[in-house]
Motif scaffolding. Structure first.
Motif, short mmCIF file in Angstrom:
data_model
loop_
_atom_site.label_atom_id
_atom_site.label_comp_id
_atom_site.label_asym_id
_atom_site.label_seq_id
_atom_site.Cartn_x
_atom_site.Cartn_y
_atom_site.Cartn_z
N VAL A 199 0.83 -1.22 0.00
CA VAL A 199 0.00 0.00 0.00
C VAL A 199 0.87 1.26 0.00
O VAL A 199 0.75 2.10 0.90
CB VAL A 199 -0.96 0.00 1.22
N PRO A 200 1.73 1.42 -1.01
CA PRO A 200 2.58 2.62 -1.04
C PRO A 200 1.76 3.90 -1.12
O PRO A 200 2.17 4.93 -0.59
CB PRO A 200 3.41 2.41 -2.32
N TYR A 201 0.60 3.82 -1.75
CA TYR A 201 -0.27 4.99 -1.87
C TYR A 201 -0.76 5.44 -0.49
O TYR A 201 -0.91 6.64 -0.24
CB TYR A 201 -1.48 4.67 -2.77
N PHE A 202 -1.01 4.48 0.42
CA PHE A 202 -1.46 4.83 1.77
C PHE A 202 -0.34 5.49 2.56
O PHE A 202 -0.56 6.47 3.28
CB PHE A 202 -1.95 3.58 2.50
N ASN A 203 0.86 4.99 2.42
CA ASN A 203 2.01 5.57 3.12
C ASN A 203 2.23 7.02 2.72
O ASN A 203 2.61 7.87 3.53
CB ASN A 203 3.27 4.76 2.86
N LYS A 204 1.99 7.33 1.44
CA LYS A 204 2.20 8.69 0.94
C LYS A 204 1.13 9.66 1.48
O LYS A 204 1.40 10.84 1.69
CB LYS A 204 2.18 8.70 -0.59
N ILE A 205 -0.06 9.14 1.67
CA ILE A 205 -1.16 10.02 2.09
C ILE A 205 -1.31 10.10 3.60
O ILE A 205 -1.97 11.00 4.14
CB ILE A 205 -2.50 9.52 1.45
N LYS A 206 -0.68 9.19 4.32
CA LYS A 206 -0.89 9.08 5.77
C LYS A 206 -0.53 10.36 6.53
O LYS A 206 -1.33 10.87 7.32
CB LYS A 206 -0.08 7.89 6.32
N GLN A 207 0.68 10.90 6.29
CA GLN A 207 1.09 12.08 7.05
C GLN A 207 0.27 13.32 6.72
O GLN A 207 -0.16 14.05 7.63
CB GLN A 207 2.58 12.36 6.86
N PRO A 208 0.02 13.61 5.42
CA PRO A 208 -0.86 14.76 5.13
C PRO A 208 -2.24 14.62 5.77
O PRO A 208 -2.82 15.59 6.22
CB PRO A 208 -0.96 14.74 3.60
N ALA A 209 -2.74 13.37 5.81
CA ALA A 209 -4.06 13.14 6.43
C ALA A 209 -4.01 13.41 7.93
O ALA A 209 -4.92 14.03 8.49
CB ALA A 209 -4.51 11.71 6.17
N LEU A 210 -2.94 12.97 8.58
CA LEU A 210 -2.76 13.23 10.01
C LEU A 210 -2.65 14.73 10.28
O LEU A 210 -3.20 15.24 11.26
CB LEU A 210 -1.52 12.51 10.53
N ASP A 211 -1.94 15.44 9.38
CA ASP A 211 -1.81 16.90 9.52
C ASP A 211 -3.18 17.58 9.41
O ASP A 211 -3.50 18.48 10.18
CB ASP A 211 -0.88 17.47 8.43
N LEU A 212 -3.97 17.13 8.45
CA LEU A 212 -5.30 17.69 8.24
C LEU A 212 -6.16 17.54 9.49
O LEU A 212 -6.80 18.49 9.95
CB LEU A 212 -5.98 17.00 7.06
N ILE A 213 -6.16 16.34 10.06
CA ILE A 213 -6.99 16.06 11.23
C ILE A 213 -6.45 16.77 12.47
O ILE A 213 -7.20 17.35 13.26
CB ILE A 213 -7.08 14.54 11.46
N ALA A 214 -5.11 16.77 12.63
CA ALA A 214 -4.50 17.37 13.82
C ALA A 214 -4.64 18.89 13.84
O ALA A 214 -4.92 19.48 14.90
CB ALA A 214 -3.03 16.99 13.90
N ASN A 215 -4.47 19.54 12.70
CA ASN A 215 -4.54 21.00 12.65
C ASN A 215 -5.96 21.53 12.81
O ASN A 215 -6.17 22.66 13.21
CB ASN A 215 -3.94 21.52 11.34
N GLN A 216 -6.94 20.69 12.46
CA GLN A 216 -8.35 21.01 12.69
C GLN A 216 -8.76 22.38 12.13
O GLN A 216 -9.48 23.14 12.78
CB GLN A 216 -8.68 20.94 14.18
N ILE A 217 -8.31 22.68 10.94
CA ILE A 217 -8.71 23.93 10.30
C ILE A 217 -10.22 23.98 10.11
O ILE A 217 -10.85 25.03 10.20
CB ILE A 217 -7.99 24.10 8.95
#
Length: 302
Positions: free
Chosen positions: A264-282
């Protein structure tokens, strides 16, 4: 790219505003301080001046906003929770942050449309391209120094188009997540491109939705403006829950060795940006908080 960050100029707050802040009676919207609904006083307290706080070198849109939110904590007045949404929007409207982000999303849309030759997906990627143009137009209308009455017809047209296209986009992204979740897409390149696209849209949607809300407010459509932000918050929250559910599912499958990370290389690439999105809670600042705010409706001058 260097981005100027603006905060409320508390040194120029009126005595009435300072007292209202201490009593938690204020809502900030579109650079204006209003009395909260249900108070004896109603309408506008003060048009709030802004001041430049600092310059931020931004690498990504979401990280820029996250850093901005963090850096503003020290500028907030009287220990009251002044929403940062107005400050974020002031910065977005006055800089090229949004334009640069739109180009990044356009690139993701182009990759999907060129690679996934499926008629239904192509139809919706066209709608996404239209929506990105409309978001840019929302920014331009709000950025204009022209009196809103002069460009009222144009502003209402842009607003109506945004509302219509937003519905297409929400439906499309929800269906894409379902399609990805179902395992029907076997091509890993296609999966990667679609997930990248979903992530990019999850980042830009709260901004487009908030711009829509602010333009409606500036047009004097106060009830519609509130209805729009409440509806946008509810629909985005539903979409984010669905997206987070997929991410959690994949993460759990990797952790339990049901999947090798190499699968799942595609998941590894998207994981950190997704975590940033959720953590920053814009989305909390731009959608959830304004959706819960109730200001007194300013009385129109006859």
């Amino acid at each position: 790219m260097e981005t100027e960050i603006f905060a409320f100029d508390e040194a120029r707050f009126s005595e009435v505003l300072i007292k209202a802040l201490k009593n938690n009676q204020v809502i900030f919207r579109d650079g204006v301080a209003y009395w909260k609904k249900g108070l004896e006083s109603t309408g506008i307290i003060q048009h709030v001046p802004l001041k430049k706080v600092q310059t931020l070198t931004s690498e990504t849109f979401i990280k820029s906003l996250g850093s901005m939110q963090s850096s503003l904590q020290g500028t907030i007045v009287a220990a009251q929770a002044i929403s940062t949404a107005s400050i974020m929007m002031a910065t977005i409207i006055q800089t090229q942050i949004l334009s640069k982000k739109i180009e990044v999303v356009r690139s993701a849309v182009l990759q999907v449309s060129q690679t996934v030759n499926e008629q239904n997906i192509l139809f919706y990627t066209d709608k996404v391209s239209e929506y990105l143009s409309v978001v840019q137009n929302l920014k331009l209308v709000l950025q204009s120094n022209e009196d809103i009455e002069v460009i009222e017809s144009l502003a209402n047209s842009v607003l109506a188009e945004s509302m219509q296209l937003k519905s297409h986009i929400l439906f499309f992204i929800s269906n894409l997540i379902s399609l990805i979740e179902s395992g029907q897409i076997k091509d890993k390149q296609h999966l990667g491109l679609m997930l990248k696209f979903v992530q990019q849209m999850m980042e830009i949607l709260p901004v487009g939705m908030h711009l829509e809300h602010i333009l409606s407010h500036r047009l004097g459509q106060y009830q519609l403006s509130q209805t729009l932000i409440e509806d946008s918050h509810q629909k985005y929250a539903t979409l984010l829950t669905k997206y987070r559910g997929y991410l959690n599912l994949m993460n759990n499958r990797v952790k339990s060795f049901e999947l090798e990370t190499s699968e799942v290389p595609y998941f590894n690439k998207i994981k950190q940006p997704a975590l940033d999105l959720i953590a920053n809670q814009i989305h909390v600042e731009l959608l959830e908080k304004p959706a819960r705010e109730q200001l007194s409706i300013p009385k129109k001058v006859s």
